[in-house]
Design an enzyme around this catalytic site. Structure first.
Site, mmCIF file in Angstrom:
data_model
loop_
_atom_site.group_PDB
_atom_site.id
_atom_site.type_symbol
_atom_site.label_atom_id
_atom_site.label_comp_id
_atom_site.label_asym_id
_atom_site.label_seq_id
_atom_site.Cartn_x
_atom_site.Cartn_y
_atom_site.Cartn_z
ATOM 1 N N SER A 1 12.146 -3.094 10.375
ATOM 2 C CA SER A 1 11.055 -2.266 9.859
ATOM 3 C C SER A 1 10.363 -2.868 8.640
ATOM 4 O O SER A 1 9.249 -2.472 8.323
ATOM 5 C CB SER A 1 11.594 -0.873 9.514
ATOM 6 O OG SER A 1 12.643 -0.971 8.572
ATOM 7 N N ASP B 1 9.995 3.470 -0.470
ATOM 8 C CA ASP B 1 10.758 4.612 0.041
ATOM 9 C C ASP B 1 12.251 4.309 -0.031
ATOM 10 O O ASP B 1 12.658 3.409 -0.759
ATOM 11 C CB ASP B 1 10.290 5.009 1.463
ATOM 12 C CG ASP B 1 10.587 3.936 2.501
ATOM 13 O OD1 ASP B 1 11.290 2.952 2.176
ATOM 14 O OD2 ASP B 1 10.113 4.063 3.651
ATOM 15 N N HIS C 1 12.475 0.597 1.796
ATOM 16 C CA HIS C 1 11.473 -0.472 1.821
ATOM 17 C C HIS C 1 10.785 -0.666 0.479
ATOM 18 O O HIS C 1 10.599 0.300 -0.261
ATOM 19 C CB HIS C 1 10.425 -0.166 2.896
ATOM 20 C CG HIS C 1 11.032 0.104 4.244
ATOM 21 N ND1 HIS C 1 11.277 1.379 4.698
ATOM 22 C CD2 HIS C 1 11.475 -0.741 5.198
ATOM 23 C CE1 HIS C 1 11.845 1.314 5.900
ATOM 24 N NE2 HIS C 1 11.989 0.033 6.227
#
Ligand code: NAG
Ligand code: NAG
Ligand code: NAG
Ligand code: NAG
Ligand code: NAG
Ligand code: NAG
Ligand code: NAG
Ligand code: NAG
Ligand code: NAG
Ligand code: NAG
Length: 372
Positions: free
Chosen positions: A40, A326, A329
């Site tokens: 991700s 977040d 990340h």
């Protein structure tokens, strides 16, 4: 302070990175295509198309994208551009190549092979690599000139950022495991993926090692959980997880060295993400960036802001001073620093044995002297 040579070195590197970042805005791209694989951290929206993936592994709603064009939530786990976008920009592209799953038919897939596609998302590397090799075969067979297709692939950049999720999952299980077994398994599968990509025509690899993953807010919350506290390292992070990541780096390094001797024409640039993170922790403020919040997510409530980002979660007003966007990340600001290092680190401390600018045939990165 052992990591770098002091303040003047730092200022000089920062200036040369800035110069190269500006230079990267030129129209001409340095490679014909860029192909992106991994998790991700470099996904630009493949996750949007995954049915089995619910809200917890999607990023197509606010506050994601709050600093992207039109504040659009695109599926990037960032406030703006992510690491793949920013490396692509330094190579002269507008942003990351598009997500595989956004290319809805064979025609658009094939035509995108000449400029690049992103395969990155939460599913396995095995599937991503298979998707690429299938497509490469299809593309070459449909191409009137097979050697030009092969040429194009051999000159393109294969950018891979993966491994963190394996470490998170492993650390979740507990201390009864055999680290060596896990890490050897990871490195062996990584080598197999690289060989498959090479067999399909890839020659130039930029490989991002796992970072100090025990320092992201989700892991800080786990490590500092008062009801079940874990061992803490000198950065205040989840020690066991950072230790695992630290063991993995030299194994990646040895694996890549071995492959480059085994596979003719294969060339690589290995990113030492741990060194980069340590550098930021030890020098959070420089003339080009100033991170004042290193442990709390910009988007998210709860301890360390680790409860997840969504439209009703608290959002920090200044994304440029936060290292983390977040619970897992980094911010656009943080990945910009990383992308600059990956592209043009002149010192060899953060990328090894060459940087991406050299890998793509751009010669040595601009030296400190001619950019001051
Ligand atoms: C999302 O997936 C997680 C893990 O698979 C599961 O625990 C959770 O209940 C799911 N949430 C929804 C809203 O489906
Ligand atoms: C294929 O997809 C592209 C864009 O995704 C679209 O413009 C084009 O019309 C599609 N072609 C066919 C044959 O469906
Ligand atoms: C990618 O691979 C998966 C699993 O092998 C397959 O289901 C999917 O159709 C592939 N997608 C494309 C666009 O090739
Ligand atoms: C095929 O591509 C190669 C490499 O780009 C080029 O040297 C060659 O002239 C091309 N052949 C034809 C017939 O166009
Ligand atoms: C851990 O796994 C490695 C590799 O399989 C093996 O050589 C080693 O003996 C194992 N260590 C323990 C403590 O089981
Ligand atoms: C990981 O922890 C072990 C045991 O404490 C230690 O011997 C080793 O040096 C550590 N490795 C790294 C890379 O931090
Ligand atoms: C790898 O890249 C370097 C720097 O551009 C170059 O000197 C070297 O010849 C390349 N090696 C291979 C095998 O292409
Ligand atoms: C970094 O930001 C903080 C808070 O805004 C400020 O106090 C400090 O002077 C800044 N440092 C640098 C080097 O810009
Ligand atoms: C939104 O984020 C907040 C803070 O991170 C969290 O407490 C809340 O449960 C989330 N809401 C939903 C619907 O997931
Ligand atoms: C946001 O943070 C950056 C980096 O610390 C700083 O340079 C800038 O002045 C801050 N902006 C505001 C409005 O505080």
């Amino acid at each position: 302070m052992a990591i770098h040579g002091g303040a003047s070195w730092l200022a000089a590197v920062s200036l040369s990175l800035l110069a190269l970042a500006l230079q990267g805005a030129a129209a001409e791209t340095l490679v014909p295509a860029m192909f992106v694989f991994g998790d991700s951290t470099v996904d630009v929206g493949n996750n949007n198309f995954l049915e089995r993936c619910n809200v917890s592994c999607k990023a197509n709603y606010p506050h994601f994208g709050v600093d992207y064009i039109d504040q659009a939530p695109t599926g990037r786990f960032s406030n703006g551009y992510n690491l793949a976008d920013q490396l692509a920009q330094l190579l002269g592209f507008a942003e990351s190549p598009p997500p595989l799953l956004s290319l809805s038919n064979a025609t658009s897939l094939i035509s995108r092979m000449s400029t690049g596609i992103s395969f990155a998302h939460v599913v396995s590397m095995a599937e991503q690599v298979r998707n690429f090799t299938n497509l490469a075969r299809l593309w070459a067979s449909g191409n009137d000139n097979r050697s030009s297709a092969a040429d194009l692939l051999s000159q393109s950049l294969f950018f891979i950022s993966t491994g963190s999720n394996d470490l998170f999952e492993y650390a979740d299980i507990g201390p009864q495991n055999n680290d060596t077994e896990l890490l050897q398994g990871l490195v062996a599968s990584y080598a197999a993926y690289l060989k498959d990509l090479y067999s399909a025509g890839a020659k130039r690899f930029s490989v991002v090692s796992t970072s100090l993953v025990g320092c992201c807010p989700s892991q800080l919350a786990i490590a500092h959980d008062p009801s079940n506290p874990k061992g803490i390292d000198k950065y205040g992070c989840f020690a066991a997880l950072n230790n695992l990541s630290g063991q993995l780096y030299p194994m990646f390094d040895a694996m890549l060295q071995g492959l480059s001797q085994e596979l003719p024409g294969m060339n690589y640039s290995l990113v030492n993400s741990i060194k980069m993170a340590e550098w930021v922790f030890e020098s959070p403020a420089t003339p080009t960036y100033n991170f004042t919040v290193l442990d709390i997510a910009c988007c998210g409530g709860g301890q360390f802001g680790a409860d997840g980002c969504n439209s009703s979660a608290p959002l920090c007003p200044n994304r440029s001073n936060h290292l983390f966007w977040d619970d897992y990340h980094t911010t656009e600001a943080a990945s910009r620093i990383a992308a600059s290092m990956i592209f043009s680190d002149p010192t060899g401390l953060f990328v090894h044995p060459i940087n991406v600018h050299q890998l793509v045939g751009g010669g040595a990165a601009a030296t400190v002297d001619n950019t001051i």
